[in-house]
Design an enzyme around this catalytic site. Sequence first.
Site, PDB file in Angstrom:
ATOM      1  N   SER A   1      -0.427   6.734  -3.679  1.00 39.09           N
ATOM      2  CA  SER A   1      -0.620   6.928  -2.246  1.00 39.09           C
ATOM      3  C   SER A   1      -0.155   8.335  -1.931  1.00 39.09           C
ATOM      4  O   SER A   1       0.619   8.929  -2.694  1.00 39.09           O
ATOM      5  CB  SER A   1       0.255   5.923  -1.491  1.00 39.09           C
ATOM      6  OG  SER A   1       0.332   6.265  -0.120  1.00 39.09           O
TER       7      SER A   1
ATOM      8  N   TYR B   1       7.769   0.924  -0.476  1.00 40.11           N
ATOM      9  CA  TYR B   1       6.452   1.509  -0.725  1.00 40.11           C
ATOM     10  C   TYR B   1       6.606   2.917  -1.300  1.00 40.11           C
ATOM     11  O   TYR B   1       6.029   3.251  -2.338  1.00 40.11           O
ATOM     12  CB  TYR B   1       5.646   1.532   0.579  1.00 40.11           C
ATOM     13  CG  TYR B   1       4.173   1.775   0.367  1.00 40.11           C
ATOM     14  CD1 TYR B   1       3.364   0.779  -0.163  1.00 40.11           C
ATOM     15  CD2 TYR B   1       3.596   2.990   0.687  1.00 40.11           C
ATOM     16  CE1 TYR B   1       2.005   0.991  -0.366  1.00 40.11           C
ATOM     17  CE2 TYR B   1       2.242   3.208   0.496  1.00 40.11           C
ATOM     18  CZ  TYR B   1       1.449   2.201  -0.033  1.00 40.11           C
ATOM     19  OH  TYR B   1       0.102   2.432  -0.231  1.00 40.11           O
TER      20      TYR B   1
ATOM     21  N   LYS C   1       5.472   3.930  -5.073  1.00 41.51           N
ATOM     22  CA  LYS C   1       4.353   4.857  -5.242  1.00 41.51           C
ATOM     23  C   LYS C   1       4.800   6.138  -5.952  1.00 41.51           C
ATOM     24  O   LYS C   1       4.036   6.722  -6.726  1.00 41.51           O
ATOM     25  CB  LYS C   1       3.680   5.134  -3.896  1.00 41.51           C
ATOM     26  CG  LYS C   1       2.998   3.894  -3.307  1.00 41.51           C
ATOM     27  CD  LYS C   1       1.932   3.312  -4.242  1.00 41.51           C
ATOM     28  CE  LYS C   1       1.163   2.147  -3.642  1.00 41.51           C
ATOM     29  NZ  LYS C   1       0.091   1.647  -4.518  1.00 41.51           N
TER      30      LYS C   1
HETATM   31  N1  LIG Z   1      -5.336   1.677   2.953  1.00 39.95           N
HETATM   32  C1  LIG Z   1      -4.579   2.734   2.910  1.00 39.95           C
HETATM   33  O1  LIG Z   1      -4.467   3.460   3.901  1.00 39.95           O
HETATM   34  C2  LIG Z   1      -3.853   3.098   1.642  1.00 39.95           C
HETATM   35  C3  LIG Z   1      -3.183   4.334   1.609  1.00 39.95           C
HETATM   36  C4  LIG Z   1      -2.519   4.688   0.442  1.00 39.95           C
HETATM   37  C5  LIG Z   1      -2.558   3.855  -0.671  1.00 39.95           C
HETATM   38  N2  LIG Z   1      -3.211   2.645  -0.609  1.00 39.95           N
HETATM   39  C6  LIG Z   1      -3.197   1.807  -1.808  1.00 39.95           C
HETATM   40  O2  LIG Z   1      -4.511   1.361  -2.086  1.00 39.95           O
HETATM   41  C7  LIG Z   1      -4.445   0.133  -2.816  1.00 39.95           C
HETATM   42  C8  LIG Z   1      -5.375  -0.876  -2.161  1.00 39.95           C
HETATM   43  O3  LIG Z   1      -4.837  -1.225  -0.891  1.00 39.95           O
HETATM   44  P1  LIG Z   1      -5.714  -1.525   0.405  1.00 39.95           P
HETATM   45  O4  LIG Z   1      -5.364  -0.514   1.401  1.00 39.95           O
HETATM   46  O5  LIG Z   1      -7.103  -1.740   0.033  1.00 39.95           O
HETATM   47  O6  LIG Z   1      -4.997  -2.882   0.887  1.00 39.95           O
HETATM   48  P2  LIG Z   1      -5.545  -4.366   1.045  1.00 39.95           P
HETATM   49  O7  LIG Z   1      -4.356  -5.164   1.457  1.00 39.95           O
HETATM   50  O8  LIG Z   1      -6.757  -4.377   1.902  1.00 39.95           O
HETATM   51  O9  LIG Z   1      -5.984  -4.758  -0.442  1.00 39.95           O
HETATM   52  C9  LIG Z   1      -5.035  -5.010  -1.453  1.00 39.95           C
HETATM   53  C10 LIG Z   1      -5.538  -6.153  -2.314  1.00 39.95           C
HETATM   54  O10 LIG Z   1      -4.558  -6.398  -3.342  1.00 39.95           O
HETATM   55  C11 LIG Z   1      -4.445  -7.795  -3.494  1.00 39.95           C
HETATM   56  N3  LIG Z   1      -3.154  -8.153  -4.086  1.00 39.95           N
HETATM   57  C12 LIG Z   1      -1.933  -8.156  -3.497  1.00 39.95           C
HETATM   58  N4  LIG Z   1      -1.013  -8.615  -4.363  1.00 39.95           N
HETATM   59  C13 LIG Z   1      -1.666  -8.884  -5.510  1.00 39.95           C
HETATM   60  C14 LIG Z   1      -1.269  -9.384  -6.772  1.00 39.95           C
HETATM   61  N5  LIG Z   1       0.011  -9.735  -7.019  1.00 39.95           N
HETATM   62  N6  LIG Z   1      -2.195  -9.544  -7.738  1.00 39.95           N
HETATM   63  C15 LIG Z   1      -3.501  -9.226  -7.496  1.00 39.95           C
HETATM   64  N7  LIG Z   1      -3.937  -8.772  -6.327  1.00 39.95           N
HETATM   65  C16 LIG Z   1      -3.032  -8.598  -5.357  1.00 39.95           C
HETATM   66  C17 LIG Z   1      -4.604  -8.359  -2.090  1.00 39.95           C
HETATM   67  O11 LIG Z   1      -4.952  -9.749  -2.114  1.00 39.95           O
HETATM   68  C18 LIG Z   1      -5.703  -7.469  -1.529  1.00 39.95           C
HETATM   69  O12 LIG Z   1      -6.972  -8.030  -1.749  1.00 39.95           O
HETATM   70  C19 LIG Z   1      -2.976  -0.276  -2.812  1.00 39.95           C
HETATM   71  O13 LIG Z   1      -2.381   0.096  -4.041  1.00 39.95           O
HETATM   72  C20 LIG Z   1      -2.405   0.529  -1.675  1.00 39.95           C
HETATM   73  O14 LIG Z   1      -1.024   0.759  -1.816  1.00 39.95           O
HETATM   74  C21 LIG Z   1      -3.852   2.261   0.536  1.00 39.95           C
END
Ligand SMILES: NC(=O)c1ccc[n+]([C@@H]2O[C@H](COP(=O)([O-])OP(=O)(O)OC[C@H]3O[C@@H](n4cnc5c(N)ncnc54)[C@H](O)[C@@H]3O)[C@@H](O)[C@H]2O)c1
Length: 274
Positions: free
Chosen positions: A143, A156, A160
């Site tokens: 992230s 977090y 990260k």
């Molecule tokens: N959306 C943002 O703004 C953002 C920014 C920086 C980083 N990220 C990173 O992107 C990645 C995806 O996140 P997102 O934003 O799509 O969030 P999201 O919550 O929409 O999707 C995350 C998915 O991970 C699954 N998950 C959670 N725990 C799990 C486990 N133990 N085993 C398997 N699956 C599991 C959830 O069920 C969900 O479907 C993450 O690593 C998040 O930290 C997101």
Amino acid sequence: MSEHICRKGATAVITGAASGIGAGLARRAAELGMRLVLADIDAERLQALGASLDTEVLAVPTDVTDEAAVDQLAARAWERFGGVDLLFNNAGVMATGFTWEISQRRFEHSFAVNVQGVLNGLRSFVPRLLQQGSRSHIVNTASIGGFLPSPLMSPYSATKFAVVALTESLHGELRMLDAPIGVSLLAPGPVQSGIFDDPFGDAPEQPAVRGFVEQLRGMLRENGLSPDEFAQRVFTGINEGRYWLLPQPELLDEALKARTEGILMRRDPQLPRY
Ligand SMILES: NC(=O)c1ccc[n+]([C@@H]2O[C@H](COP(=O)([O-])OP(=O)(O)OC[C@H]3O[C@@H](n4cnc5c(N)ncnc54)[C@H](O)[C@@H]3O)[C@@H](O)[C@H]2O)c1
């Protein structure tokens, strides 16, 4: 130039595929004609996504914190498709609160998903990819928060930062071995997703924390990229062979420069501006 990793008929594995960024990556990969192995702890949403994609899909409900389950995921991917070309270690969770008020259980859960989940992916997939011997690629999702720590979300930030560090170690190791496995570190900025659906857990209700989360939710809503636009940028970066996948540089570059200069100048950390 050698053939793209993200090509028709190649196989991609995506963890955390059922929502947000993972689902966007899955849709984009399907558009490119890739075959998909989709993993998520949410079996129902995973099946629904799989059924909506116009490509060959193996959906494997998987908890990435469970080493045996992730190994099973890898075994099933090879069994079904005979190989893997691209792995996204994407699953991740958010946890907010004052650092001293977040329970040990919640901290451990953040480390289990965000760090051990990635490590479980590497333990199960890297040996098989090495044995396979063909060109492949691994993308670990950190992230912007893995470069710029923030108050009120230390689980977090800490996890990260760990992903940023361990991915550089991985990259160095695979280069030492001259392995045909490429590596990328993906650092999203705001992308519309479910990441802030349940950020409080068992932390006590605090107005400051609630206000912070509302601000971040607003930022995702108003400035967040759609997962599909984001996924397009990610696939372009992978095909260009980039290690650093930073699809929203405008949110990172200046702030990272200021942070790095601050450290070198021994200045106290500045609160991030949201
Ligand atoms: N959306 C943002 O703004 C953002 C920014 C920086 C980083 N990220 C990173 O992107 C990645 C995806 O996140 P997102 O934003 O799509 O969030 P999201 O919550 O929409 O999707 C995350 C998915 O991970 C699954 N998950 C959670 N725990 C799990 C486990 N133990 N085993 C398997 N699956 C599991 C959830 O069920 C969900 O479907 C993450 O690593 C998040 O930290 C997101």
